[in-house]
Design an enzyme around this catalytic site. Structure first.
Site, mmCIF file in Angstrom:
data_model
loop_
_atom_site.group_PDB
_atom_site.id
_atom_site.type_symbol
_atom_site.label_atom_id
_atom_site.label_comp_id
_atom_site.label_asym_id
_atom_site.label_seq_id
_atom_site.Cartn_x
_atom_site.Cartn_y
_atom_site.Cartn_z
ATOM 1 N N TYR A 97 19.040 0.285 51.446
ATOM 2 C CA TYR A 97 20.125 -0.046 52.353
ATOM 3 C C TYR A 97 19.996 -1.267 53.270
ATOM 4 C CZ TYR A 97 22.234 4.550 52.551
ATOM 5 O OH TYR A 97 23.093 5.742 52.645
ATOM 6 N N ASP B 279 22.881 15.677 51.363
ATOM 7 C CA ASP B 279 24.586 15.968 51.190
ATOM 8 C C ASP B 279 24.436 17.288 50.124
ATOM 9 O OD1 ASP B 279 25.653 14.366 52.648
ATOM 10 O OD2 ASP B 279 27.095 13.776 51.376
ATOM 11 N N LYS C 124 11.625 8.145 41.733
ATOM 12 C CA LYS C 124 11.813 7.912 40.596
ATOM 13 C C LYS C 124 10.958 6.934 40.151
ATOM 14 C CE LYS C 124 15.138 8.381 38.043
ATOM 15 N NZ LYS C 124 15.152 9.127 36.737
ATOM 16 N N ASP D 215 20.082 10.259 51.152
ATOM 17 C CA ASP D 215 21.140 10.338 51.562
ATOM 18 C C ASP D 215 22.112 11.257 50.661
ATOM 19 O OD1 ASP D 215 23.562 9.604 52.650
ATOM 20 O OD2 ASP D 215 24.276 8.384 51.021
ATOM 21 N N ASP E 52 15.764 12.882 40.468
ATOM 22 C CA ASP E 52 16.877 13.734 39.630
ATOM 23 C C ASP E 52 16.699 15.191 39.404
ATOM 24 O OD1 ASP E 52 14.853 12.769 37.862
ATOM 25 O OD2 ASP E 52 16.057 12.400 36.283
HETATM 26 C C1 IPM Z 1 24.673 9.489 56.437
HETATM 27 C C2 IPM Z 1 26.044 8.760 56.097
HETATM 28 C C3 IPM Z 1 25.496 7.219 56.228
HETATM 29 C C4 IPM Z 1 24.518 6.771 55.386
HETATM 30 C C5 IPM Z 1 26.913 6.297 56.231
HETATM 31 C C6 IPM Z 1 28.066 6.733 56.976
HETATM 32 C C7 IPM Z 1 26.379 4.938 56.460
HETATM 33 O O1 IPM Z 1 26.305 8.929 54.604
HETATM 34 O O2 IPM Z 1 24.084 9.537 57.520
HETATM 35 O O3 IPM Z 1 24.252 10.132 55.648
HETATM 36 O O4 IPM Z 1 24.928 6.664 54.236
HETATM 37 O O5 IPM Z 1 23.414 6.995 55.821
HETATM 38 MG MG MG Z 2 25.233 10.521 53.767
#
Ligand code: IPM
Ligand code: MG
Length: 370
Positions: free
Chosen positions: A143, A255, A194, A251, A227
């Site tokens: 990032y 999710d 990884k 990230d 993975d």
């Molecule tokens: C998160 C989001 C952010 C990230 C974006 C909005 C920059 O996806 O907080 O998980 O990638 O970190």
């Molecule tokens: Mg995210």
């Protein structure tokens, strides 16, 4: 005299302002019923800040964020800002907050609420009782790594570059947070990288092992390739207690884990910096869900993730664990009573608006505190 905490409110874009209005009710309840008060300043972040001043967050708001006891953020982004230059897009405001406040540890609990277990896309028996804490490194890795950019080569083709980079101190400090958390939970940490492909992943594995051996030998540590971790999260998520991983894998894995719980609209997060000499940390709390521009302004948003983010603030910034639990219990009870916002609506349940959900949580807090 009640202890006064300074908060910065950053509602942001889309449904951000709506869910933040509901958390205010909960904050007001706490201020009325506990020996604490809150001094709240508001600011702009994301697309609304860009519209206002041409930046995703202004220097003034950044200075406020550095000065308060904790920041609470709604959500940023939306199609309106799709063509804004890369470094001024709404997400850049969030990244600047993370980087300049040095919020290196992102805590993302993925908890299945009993009342919602059958809303998961996974089978009920696989997710029921799931309670994972993902600790995502938040200020390093790909990032922020240099060099980065898009360049045009001599032959006219282009090349995009990002750099995955980690140093030992960056790995050590986030690993310590993960081990400390594990000690208060199931005492197990899985570290995901990884190392079979990436040197930075190999360093990650070696340095997490070092912190484990020298500081936390009593915690159970396992290493898992990222993975495989993604695969195990849908195969058997309950095998995990704390997962510690880098910025990009975190990230993605967070999710995935959040979807397994059945609703993104339910999940809070905390982003923490290092402790200062007084034991205080810079901290930012925000729901994991995004700005959901498609439902903004309709009273359809779920305020529970933001309310639960405030509960995390009480726990991690203000050492008010019992009150955090009270809020979490109120959320459980209201869901158990059958109230649902649109995102978690199920047959036979009562669909309510954002504000009715907020009001009902406050009423439930009153009952619980009785
Ligand atoms: C998160 C989001 C952010 C990230 C974006 C909005 C920059 O996806 O907080 O998980 O990638 O970190
Ligand atoms: Mg995210």
């Amino acid at each position: 005299m009640a202890d006064t905490k300074k908060l910065l409110f950053l509602p942001g874009d889309g449904i951000g302002p709506e869910v933040m209005a509901e958390v205010r009710r909960v904050i007001d309840w706490m201020a009325k019923n506990r020996s604490i008060s809150f001094d709240i300043v508001e600011g702009l972040v994301g697309g609304c800040a860009y519209d206002d001043c041409g930046e995703a967050i202004s220097d003034e708001t950044m200075a406020d964020a550095m000065a308060v006891d904790a920041v609470l953020l709604g959500a940023v982004g939306g199609p309106k800002w799709a063509d804004v230059p890369f470094d001024k897009r709404p997400e850049a405001g969030l990244l600047r907050l993370r980087k300049e406040m040095d919020l290196f540890a992102n805590l993302r609990p993925a908890v299945v609420f009993d009342a919602l277990a059958d809303a998961s896309s996974l089978k009920l028996e696989i997710v029921q009782g799931m309670d994972i804490m993902i600790v995502r490194e938040l200020t390093g890795g790909v990032y922020f790594g240099e060099p980065r950019g898009i360049e045009t080569l001599a032959d006219g083709t282009r090349r995009g570059i990002n750099t995955q980079v980690y140093t030992t101190p960056e790995i050590h400090r986030v690993a310590r947070i993960a081990f400390e958390l594990a000690k208060k939970r199931g005492n197990r940490v899985a570290s995901a990288e990884k190392c079979n492909v990436m040197e930075s992943g190999l360093l990650w594995r070696e340095e997490v092992t070092h912190i484990h051996e020298t500081e936390f030998p009593e915690v159970e540590l396992s290493h898992i390739l990222a993975d495989n971790c993604a695969m195990q999260l849908v195969r058997n998520p309950k095998q995990f207690d704390v997962i510690v991983t880098d910025n990009l894998f975190g990230d993605i894995l967070s999710d995935e884990a959040s979807m397994a719980t059945g609703s993104l609209g339910m999940l809070p997060s905390a982003s923490l910096g290092a402790e200062d000499e007084n034991g205080n940390r810079k901290a930012l709390y925000e729901p994991v869900h995004g700005s959901a521009p498609d439902i903004a302004g309709q009273g359809a948003a779920n305020p529970l993730a933001t309310i639960l983010s405030f509960a995390m603030m009480l726990r991690y910034s203000f050492d008010m664990g019992a009150d955090a639990e009270l809020i979490e219990q109120a959320v459980q009870n209201v869901l158990g009573g059958g109230l649902r916002t649109a995102d978690i609506m199920q047959e036979g349940k009562a669909r309510v608006s954002t504000s009715v959900m907020g009001e009902t949580i406050v009423a439930e807090l009153g009952k619980l505190a009785g």
